[in-house]
Scaffold this motif. Structure first.
Motif, PDB file in Angstrom:
ATOM      1  N   LYS A 196      10.620  23.816   9.925  1.00  0.00           N
ATOM      2  CA  LYS A 196      11.524  24.936  10.177  1.00  0.00           C
ATOM      3  C   LYS A 196      11.850  25.014  11.658  1.00  0.00           C
ATOM      4  N   ALA A 197      13.080  25.403  11.975  1.00  0.00           N
ATOM      5  CA  ALA A 197      13.485  25.602  13.362  1.00  0.00           C
ATOM      6  C   ALA A 197      12.701  26.771  13.936  1.00  0.00           C
ATOM      7  N   LYS A 198      12.130  26.599  15.126  1.00  0.00           N
ATOM      8  CA  LYS A 198      11.352  27.670  15.743  1.00  0.00           C
ATOM      9  C   LYS A 198      12.125  28.344  16.869  1.00  0.00           C
ATOM     10  N   ASN A 199      12.511  27.560  17.845  1.00  0.00           N
ATOM     11  CA  ASN A 199      13.155  28.119  19.034  1.00  0.00           C
ATOM     12  C   ASN A 199      14.670  27.929  19.044  1.00  0.00           C
ATOM     13  N   LYS A 200      15.195  27.271  18.061  1.00  0.00           N
ATOM     14  CA  LYS A 200      16.633  27.012  17.963  1.00  0.00           C
ATOM     15  C   LYS A 200      17.145  27.545  16.629  1.00  0.00           C
ATOM     16  N   LYS A 201      18.455  27.618  16.513  1.00  0.00           N
ATOM     17  CA  LYS A 201      19.048  28.104  15.266  1.00  0.00           C
ATOM     18  C   LYS A 201      19.003  27.056  14.167  1.00  0.00           C
ATOM     19  N   VAL A 202      19.089  25.772  14.564  1.00  0.00           N
ATOM     20  CA  VAL A 202      19.078  24.686  13.589  1.00  0.00           C
ATOM     21  C   VAL A 202      18.241  23.524  14.103  1.00  0.00           C
ATOM     22  N   LYS A 234      18.498  24.950   9.146  1.00  0.00           N
ATOM     23  CA  LYS A 234      17.370  25.765   9.611  1.00  0.00           C
ATOM     24  C   LYS A 234      16.024  25.220   9.171  1.00  0.00           C
ATOM     25  N   LYS A 235      16.012  24.491   8.065  1.00  0.00           N
ATOM     26  CA  LYS A 235      14.769  23.884   7.591  1.00  0.00           C
ATOM     27  C   LYS A 235      15.090  22.587   6.861  1.00  0.00           C
TER      28      LYS A 235
END
Length: 136
Positions: free
Chosen positions: A69-75, A85-86
């Motif tokens: 999964k994206a943590k610090n970014k949108k994608v 996103k994931k």
């Protein structure tokens, strides 16, 4: 006598490290550069990777399929591709390069030579110790 065994253990560990650097995946990067003798004593040695290659355990043991999964970014994106996103990661096959290197060395003539050198050193030490005892 412990010094003799400690030198032998270090010799074996160093050769396993050399073999691991030859067979480890990724021709460039930190994984190969980072394989080291981490510690050794007259009883054992620890070889492996340090913090320079924190992903080494995933290469060595593999991974199960998992969700990223994206943590610090949108994608999530890599090499110009956007994934969303994931993403479902399929997992990776284990590449036990350290274990393979140890097995390769143990089955080599280098290990046979190391064992012979150890036996000669122990024999010479025992003979010298016996001679010292006979003089007193």
């Amino acid at each position: 006598m412990n010094g003799i065994y400690k030198r032998f253990i270090f010799r074996v560990a160093s050769e396993v490290v050399n073999n691991a650097k030859e067979i480890a995946p990724y021709k460039t990067g930190n994984l190969k550069k980072d394989i080291k003798v981490i510690s050794y004593s007259h009883k054992k040695a620890v070889i492996g990777n340090t913090k320079l290659a924190p992903y080494a355990k995933f290469v060595h043991f593999g991974t199960k399929p998992h969700m990223i999964k994206a943590k610090n970014k949108k994608v999530l994106a890599a090499k110009g591709k956007i994934f969303g996103k994931k993403v479902n990661h399929p997992g990776t096959k284990a590449n036990p390069y350290l274990e393979n290197a140890a097995n390769r060395y143990i089955n080599s003539s280098g290990f046979t030579r190391a064992k012979s050198a150890l036996a000669n050193e122990v024999k010479n030490r025992l003979i010298n110790d016996i001679k010292k005892q006979l003089k007193t």
